[in-house]
Scaffold this active site. Structure first.
Site, PDB file in Angstrom:
ATOM      1  N   ASN A  32      60.888   3.146  69.234  1.00 32.08           N
ATOM      2  CA  ASN A  32      62.202   3.118  69.866  1.00 32.08           C
ATOM      3  C   ASN A  32      63.067   2.081  69.121  1.00 32.08           C
ATOM      4  OD1 ASN A  32      64.008   2.138  72.637  1.00 32.08           O
ATOM      5  ND2 ASN A  32      63.903   4.256  72.002  1.00 32.08           N
ATOM      6  N   HIS A  37      64.688  -4.385  65.130  1.00 30.83           N
ATOM      7  CA  HIS A  37      63.532  -3.969  64.323  1.00 30.83           C
ATOM      8  C   HIS A  37      63.941  -3.814  62.855  1.00 30.83           C
ATOM      9  CE1 HIS A  37      62.342  -2.038  68.331  1.00 30.83           C
ATOM     10  NE2 HIS A  37      61.319  -2.831  68.084  1.00 30.83           N
TER      11      HIS A  37
HETATM   12  P1  AMP Z   1      58.612  -4.232  69.990  1.00 34.74           P
HETATM   13  O1  AMP Z   1      58.782  -2.865  69.393  1.00 34.74           O
HETATM   14  O2  AMP Z   1      59.540  -4.512  71.107  1.00 34.74           O
HETATM   15  O3  AMP Z   1      57.176  -4.565  70.270  1.00 34.74           O
HETATM   16  O4  AMP Z   1      59.061  -5.249  68.844  1.00 34.74           O
HETATM   17  C1  AMP Z   1      58.535  -5.180  67.546  1.00 34.74           C
HETATM   18  C2  AMP Z   1      58.987  -6.405  66.803  1.00 34.74           C
HETATM   19  O5  AMP Z   1      60.411  -6.456  66.772  1.00 34.74           O
HETATM   20  C3  AMP Z   1      58.517  -7.720  67.457  1.00 34.74           C
HETATM   21  O6  AMP Z   1      58.136  -8.636  66.435  1.00 34.74           O
HETATM   22  C4  AMP Z   1      59.757  -8.176  68.182  1.00 34.74           C
HETATM   23  O7  AMP Z   1      59.793  -9.578  68.384  1.00 34.74           O
HETATM   24  C5  AMP Z   1      60.850  -7.708  67.240  1.00 34.74           C
HETATM   25  N1  AMP Z   1      62.138  -7.581  67.944  1.00 34.74           N
HETATM   26  C6  AMP Z   1      62.366  -6.986  69.141  1.00 34.74           C
HETATM   27  N2  AMP Z   1      63.668  -7.119  69.484  1.00 34.74           N
HETATM   28  C7  AMP Z   1      64.265  -7.836  68.501  1.00 34.74           C
HETATM   29  C8  AMP Z   1      65.584  -8.316  68.281  1.00 34.74           C
HETATM   30  N3  AMP Z   1      66.567  -8.107  69.157  1.00 34.74           N
HETATM   31  N4  AMP Z   1      65.833  -9.016  67.146  1.00 34.74           N
HETATM   32  C9  AMP Z   1      64.841  -9.260  66.247  1.00 34.74           C
HETATM   33  N5  AMP Z   1      63.578  -8.819  66.393  1.00 34.74           N
HETATM   34  C10 AMP Z   1      63.286  -8.123  67.508  1.00 34.74           C
END
Ligand code: AMP
Length: 283
Positions: A32, A37
Protein backbone atom coordinates in the site's frame (compact mmCIF):
# COMPACT_ATOMS: atom_id res chain seq x y z
CA UNK A 1 11.80 -5.14 -12.75
CA UNK A 2 11.65 -8.71 -11.44
CA UNK A 3 9.07 -10.01 -9.01
CA UNK A 4 10.03 -13.03 -6.89
CA UNK A 5 7.76 -14.95 -4.55
CA UNK A 6 10.26 -17.62 -3.55
CA UNK A 7 13.35 -17.17 -1.38
CA UNK A 8 15.47 -19.33 -3.70
CA UNK A 9 14.73 -17.29 -6.85
CA UNK A 10 15.43 -14.05 -5.02
CA UNK A 11 18.71 -15.42 -3.75
CA UNK A 12 19.74 -16.59 -7.24
CA UNK A 13 19.31 -12.98 -8.42
CA UNK A 14 21.25 -11.63 -5.44
CA UNK A 15 24.07 -14.12 -6.15
CA UNK A 16 24.21 -12.95 -9.79
CA UNK A 17 24.55 -9.34 -8.69
CA UNK A 18 27.23 -10.25 -6.18
CA UNK A 19 29.22 -11.99 -8.94
CA UNK A 20 29.02 -8.68 -10.85
CA UNK A 21 30.25 -6.81 -7.73
CA UNK A 22 26.97 -4.91 -7.38
CA UNK A 23 25.96 -3.41 -4.05
CA UNK A 24 22.41 -3.95 -2.80
CA UNK A 25 19.99 -1.93 -0.67
CA UNK A 26 16.78 -3.36 0.73
CA UNK A 27 13.52 -1.65 1.71
CA UNK A 28 11.01 -3.83 3.61
CA UNK A 29 7.37 -2.74 3.46
CA UNK A 30 3.86 -4.03 4.01
CA UNK A 31 2.74 -2.53 0.69
CA UNK A 32 0.00 0.00 0.00
CA UNK A 33 2.88 2.22 -0.98
CA UNK A 34 2.87 6.00 -0.59
CA UNK A 35 5.44 8.76 -0.96
CA UNK A 36 6.98 7.88 2.43
CA UNK A 37 7.87 4.40 1.16
CA UNK A 38 9.10 5.85 -2.14
CA UNK A 39 11.41 8.25 -0.29
CA UNK A 40 13.09 5.20 1.27
CA UNK A 41 13.38 3.66 -2.19
CA UNK A 42 15.08 6.84 -3.45
CA UNK A 43 17.49 6.71 -0.53
CA UNK A 44 18.23 3.06 -1.33
CA UNK A 45 18.94 3.99 -4.95
CA UNK A 46 21.41 6.66 -3.85
CA UNK A 47 23.27 4.13 -1.71
CA UNK A 48 23.41 1.02 -3.86
CA UNK A 49 23.64 -0.28 -7.43
CA UNK A 50 20.55 -2.46 -7.00
CA UNK A 51 17.40 -2.08 -4.90
CA UNK A 52 15.07 -4.74 -3.53
CA UNK A 53 11.69 -3.83 -2.03
CA UNK A 54 9.70 -6.44 -0.15
CA UNK A 55 5.93 -6.35 0.21
CA UNK A 56 4.71 -8.61 2.97
CA UNK A 57 1.86 -8.02 5.40
CA UNK A 58 3.49 -9.89 8.25
CA UNK A 59 0.81 -11.80 10.19
CA UNK A 60 3.24 -12.43 13.07
CA UNK A 61 3.22 -8.77 14.09
CA UNK A 62 -0.58 -8.36 14.21
CA UNK A 63 -2.10 -9.10 17.61
CA UNK A 64 -5.57 -8.38 16.20
CA UNK A 65 -6.84 -10.61 13.39
CA UNK A 66 -9.44 -8.06 12.25
CA UNK A 67 -6.67 -5.47 11.87
CA UNK A 68 -4.62 -7.95 9.80
CA UNK A 69 -7.56 -8.77 7.54
CA UNK A 70 -8.48 -5.11 7.05
CA UNK A 71 -4.91 -4.01 6.23
CA UNK A 72 -4.97 -2.44 2.73
CA UNK A 73 -3.47 -4.70 0.05
CA UNK A 74 -2.92 -2.95 -3.28
CA UNK A 75 -0.31 -5.04 -5.05
CA UNK A 76 -1.11 -3.95 -8.63
CA UNK A 77 -0.85 -0.24 -7.80
CA UNK A 78 2.29 -0.90 -5.74
CA UNK A 79 3.94 -2.73 -8.65
CA UNK A 80 3.17 0.18 -11.00
CA UNK A 81 4.70 2.68 -8.55
CA UNK A 82 7.82 0.55 -8.07
CA UNK A 83 8.24 0.09 -11.82
CA UNK A 84 7.89 3.87 -12.33
CA UNK A 85 10.56 4.46 -9.67
CA UNK A 86 13.12 2.05 -11.14
CA UNK A 87 13.02 -0.59 -8.45
CA UNK A 88 15.04 -3.63 -9.52
CA UNK A 89 13.34 -6.41 -7.58
CA UNK A 90 10.08 -6.76 -5.68
CA UNK A 91 10.01 -9.65 -3.22
CA UNK A 92 6.44 -10.76 -2.42
CA UNK A 93 6.60 -13.94 -0.36
CA UNK A 94 3.46 -15.57 1.01
CA UNK A 95 3.04 -16.33 4.73
CA UNK A 96 3.76 -20.00 3.86
CA UNK A 97 7.06 -19.07 2.29
CA UNK A 98 8.05 -17.00 5.32
CA UNK A 99 6.68 -19.38 7.96
CA UNK A 100 6.67 -22.84 6.37
CA UNK A 101 6.29 -24.60 9.74
CA UNK A 102 3.48 -22.29 10.83
CA UNK A 103 3.75 -19.24 13.04
CA UNK A 104 2.97 -20.91 16.35
CA UNK A 105 6.17 -22.96 16.39
CA UNK A 106 8.44 -20.49 14.63
CA UNK A 107 11.65 -19.27 16.26
CA UNK A 108 11.09 -15.69 17.39
CA UNK A 109 13.37 -12.85 18.32
CA UNK A 110 12.71 -10.54 21.27
CA UNK A 111 14.53 -7.32 21.94
CA UNK A 112 14.21 -6.79 25.70
CA UNK A 113 13.51 -3.34 27.12
CA UNK A 114 12.46 -2.20 23.66
CA UNK A 115 9.44 -4.36 22.95
CA UNK A 116 7.41 -3.89 26.13
CA UNK A 117 6.87 -0.13 26.27
CA UNK A 118 5.09 2.54 24.24
CA UNK A 119 3.55 0.68 21.26
CA UNK A 120 4.58 -2.65 22.82
CA UNK A 121 2.53 -2.11 25.95
CA UNK A 122 -0.91 -2.57 24.37
CA UNK A 123 0.19 -4.80 21.49
CA UNK A 124 1.61 -7.98 23.01
CA UNK A 125 3.90 -9.86 20.62
CA UNK A 126 3.89 -7.07 18.06
CA UNK A 127 7.58 -6.21 18.27
CA UNK A 128 8.65 -9.88 18.48
CA UNK A 129 6.82 -10.27 15.17
CA UNK A 130 8.60 -7.24 13.73
CA UNK A 131 12.05 -8.29 14.97
CA UNK A 132 11.56 -11.85 13.71
CA UNK A 133 10.42 -10.91 10.22
CA UNK A 134 13.11 -8.24 9.81
CA UNK A 135 15.84 -10.65 10.97
CA UNK A 136 14.55 -13.23 8.48
CA UNK A 137 14.48 -10.70 5.64
CA UNK A 138 17.96 -9.44 6.44
CA UNK A 139 19.28 -13.01 6.45
CA UNK A 140 17.48 -13.88 3.22
CA UNK A 141 18.50 -10.77 1.26
CA UNK A 142 22.01 -10.20 2.66
CA UNK A 143 21.88 -6.59 1.48
CA UNK A 144 24.60 -4.04 2.21
CA UNK A 145 22.02 -1.59 3.53
CA UNK A 146 18.42 -1.84 4.76
CA UNK A 147 16.36 1.34 4.98
CA UNK A 148 13.68 2.03 7.62
CA UNK A 149 11.52 5.08 8.30
CA UNK A 150 11.87 7.31 11.35
CA UNK A 151 8.07 7.46 11.29
CA UNK A 152 8.13 4.14 13.19
CA UNK A 153 10.69 5.36 15.69
CA UNK A 154 10.40 2.56 18.22
CA UNK A 155 10.58 -0.02 15.43
CA UNK A 156 13.73 1.65 14.08
CA UNK A 157 15.34 1.71 17.56
CA UNK A 158 14.49 -1.95 18.07
CA UNK A 159 15.88 -2.96 14.67
CA UNK A 160 19.08 -1.00 15.32
CA UNK A 161 19.51 -2.76 18.66
CA UNK A 162 18.79 -6.17 17.17
CA UNK A 163 21.18 -5.67 14.24
CA UNK A 164 23.97 -4.58 16.59
CA UNK A 165 23.44 -7.26 19.22
CA UNK A 166 23.02 -10.10 16.70
CA UNK A 167 26.03 -8.82 14.69
CA UNK A 168 23.98 -8.71 11.50
CA UNK A 169 26.06 -7.69 8.51
CA UNK A 170 23.49 -5.38 6.87
CA UNK A 171 23.89 -1.74 7.79
CA UNK A 172 20.66 -0.15 9.06
CA UNK A 173 19.91 3.27 7.57
CA UNK A 174 16.99 5.56 8.43
CA UNK A 175 14.96 8.02 6.38
CA UNK A 176 12.94 11.02 7.64
CA UNK A 177 9.14 11.00 7.94
CA UNK A 178 7.29 12.25 4.88
CA UNK A 179 4.23 14.33 5.70
CA UNK A 180 1.12 15.64 4.01
CA UNK A 181 1.06 19.42 3.47
CA UNK A 182 -0.88 19.81 6.74
CA UNK A 183 1.81 17.93 8.69
CA UNK A 184 0.05 14.56 9.01
CA UNK A 185 2.63 11.77 8.72
CA UNK A 186 1.92 9.67 5.63
CA UNK A 187 0.74 6.19 6.52
CA UNK A 188 -1.16 3.35 4.92
CA UNK A 189 -3.53 3.60 7.88
CA UNK A 190 -4.56 7.16 6.94
CA UNK A 191 -6.98 5.51 4.51
CA UNK A 192 -9.15 4.61 7.48
CA UNK A 193 -9.77 8.35 8.02
CA UNK A 194 -12.59 10.32 6.42
CA UNK A 195 -11.43 13.47 4.59
CA UNK A 196 -12.62 15.56 7.54
CA UNK A 197 -10.66 13.38 9.98
CA UNK A 198 -7.61 13.63 7.73
CA UNK A 199 -7.52 17.41 8.18
CA UNK A 200 -8.24 17.05 11.89
CA UNK A 201 -5.46 14.45 12.29
CA UNK A 202 -2.92 17.20 11.53
CA UNK A 203 -3.38 18.30 15.18
CA UNK A 204 -1.29 15.30 16.20
CA UNK A 205 1.89 16.75 14.67
CA UNK A 206 0.99 20.26 15.85
CA UNK A 207 0.78 18.98 19.42
CA UNK A 208 4.16 17.25 19.07
CA UNK A 209 5.61 20.55 17.87
CA UNK A 210 3.99 22.38 20.82
CA UNK A 211 5.46 19.86 23.27
CA UNK A 212 8.88 20.29 21.69
CA UNK A 213 8.62 24.08 21.99
CA UNK A 214 7.60 23.79 25.67
CA UNK A 215 10.53 21.50 26.41
CA UNK A 216 12.86 24.01 24.77
CA UNK A 217 11.35 27.22 26.13
CA UNK A 218 9.85 26.43 29.55
CA UNK A 219 11.11 24.88 32.79
CA UNK A 220 7.94 22.83 33.28
CA UNK A 221 8.39 19.20 34.28
CA UNK A 222 8.07 16.59 31.56
CA UNK A 223 5.24 14.96 33.53
CA UNK A 224 3.21 18.17 33.44
CA UNK A 225 3.91 18.76 29.75
CA UNK A 226 2.89 15.20 28.89
CA UNK A 227 -0.31 15.33 30.97
CA UNK A 228 -1.40 18.60 29.38
CA UNK A 229 -0.65 17.32 25.88
CA UNK A 230 -2.70 14.16 26.58
CA UNK A 231 -5.61 16.34 27.76
CA UNK A 232 -5.33 18.50 24.65
CA UNK A 233 -5.52 15.38 22.48
CA UNK A 234 -8.60 14.15 24.34
CA UNK A 235 -10.29 17.54 23.98
CA UNK A 236 -9.64 17.37 20.24
CA UNK A 237 -11.43 14.01 20.03
CA UNK A 238 -8.42 11.71 19.87
CA UNK A 239 -8.31 8.60 22.03
CA UNK A 240 -4.72 8.90 23.13
CA UNK A 241 -2.75 5.75 24.05
CA UNK A 242 0.37 7.62 25.08
CA UNK A 243 2.27 10.82 24.51
CA UNK A 244 5.68 10.42 26.08
CA UNK A 245 8.97 12.27 26.23
CA UNK A 246 11.76 9.68 26.00
CA UNK A 247 15.52 9.42 25.62
CA UNK A 248 16.55 8.62 22.06
CA UNK A 249 19.27 6.18 23.18
CA UNK A 250 17.00 3.59 24.82
CA UNK A 251 13.47 5.04 24.75
CA UNK A 252 13.40 5.09 28.55
CA UNK A 253 11.61 7.91 30.35
CA UNK A 254 13.46 11.20 30.08
CA UNK A 255 13.93 14.03 32.52
CA UNK A 256 15.44 17.47 32.40
CA UNK A 257 19.00 16.01 32.63
CA UNK A 258 18.63 14.29 29.25
CA UNK A 259 19.66 16.13 26.11
CA UNK A 260 18.69 13.88 23.22
CA UNK A 261 14.93 13.42 23.33
CA UNK A 262 12.13 12.04 21.24
CA UNK A 263 8.46 12.78 21.80
CA UNK A 264 6.29 9.86 20.70
CA UNK A 265 2.54 9.67 20.38
CA UNK A 266 -0.04 6.99 19.58
CA UNK A 267 -3.68 7.95 19.33
CA UNK A 268 -6.82 6.73 17.71
CA UNK A 269 -8.98 8.95 15.55
CA UNK A 270 -12.10 7.28 14.21
CA UNK A 271 -11.03 3.90 12.84
CA UNK A 272 -7.34 4.75 12.54
CA UNK A 273 -4.56 4.21 15.04
CA UNK A 274 -2.01 6.92 14.30
CA UNK A 275 1.58 7.13 15.51
CA UNK A 276 4.05 9.95 15.11
CA UNK A 277 7.14 11.40 16.75
CA UNK A 278 9.48 14.36 16.77
CA UNK A 279 13.05 14.54 18.05
CA UNK A 280 14.34 17.30 20.28
CA UNK A 281 18.06 17.91 20.72
CA UNK A 282 18.91 20.12 23.72
CA UNK A 283 22.69 19.76 23.50
P1 AMP B 1 5.03 -0.11 6.45
O1 AMP B 1 4.68 -0.52 5.05
O2 AMP B 1 4.04 0.82 7.06
O3 AMP B 1 5.41 -1.27 7.32
O4 AMP B 1 6.36 0.77 6.32
C1 AMP B 1 7.48 0.30 5.62
C2 AMP B 1 8.61 1.26 5.89
O5 AMP B 1 8.25 2.57 5.46
C3 AMP B 1 8.97 1.38 7.38
O6 AMP B 1 10.39 1.45 7.52
C4 AMP B 1 8.30 2.67 7.77
O7 AMP B 1 8.91 3.29 8.89
C5 AMP B 1 8.46 3.49 6.50
N1 AMP B 1 7.46 4.57 6.44
C6 AMP B 1 6.14 4.49 6.70
N2 AMP B 1 5.56 5.71 6.60
C7 AMP B 1 6.56 6.59 6.30
C8 AMP B 1 6.61 7.99 6.09
N3 AMP B 1 5.53 8.76 6.18
N4 AMP B 1 7.82 8.55 5.80
C9 AMP B 1 8.94 7.79 5.73
N5 AMP B 1 8.95 6.45 5.90
C10 AMP B 1 7.77 5.86 6.20
Amino acid sequence: MHQFEQISTLQTQVKKWRQQNKTIAFVPTMGNLHLGHLSLLEKAKQLADKVIVSIFVNPLQFDDKADLNAYPRTLDADMTLLLDHDCDVVFTPSANVMYPNGMDVHTTISVPNMDDKLCGLNRPGHFDGVATVVAKFLNIVQADWAIFGEKDYQQLSLINRMATELNLSTQIVSGPTLREDNGLAMSSRNQYLTSEQRSHAAHLYRILQDVKARIELSVDSFDLIQQQAMSALTELGFVAEYLDIRRTEDLDRADRQDKSLVILVAARLGKARLIDNITCDLA
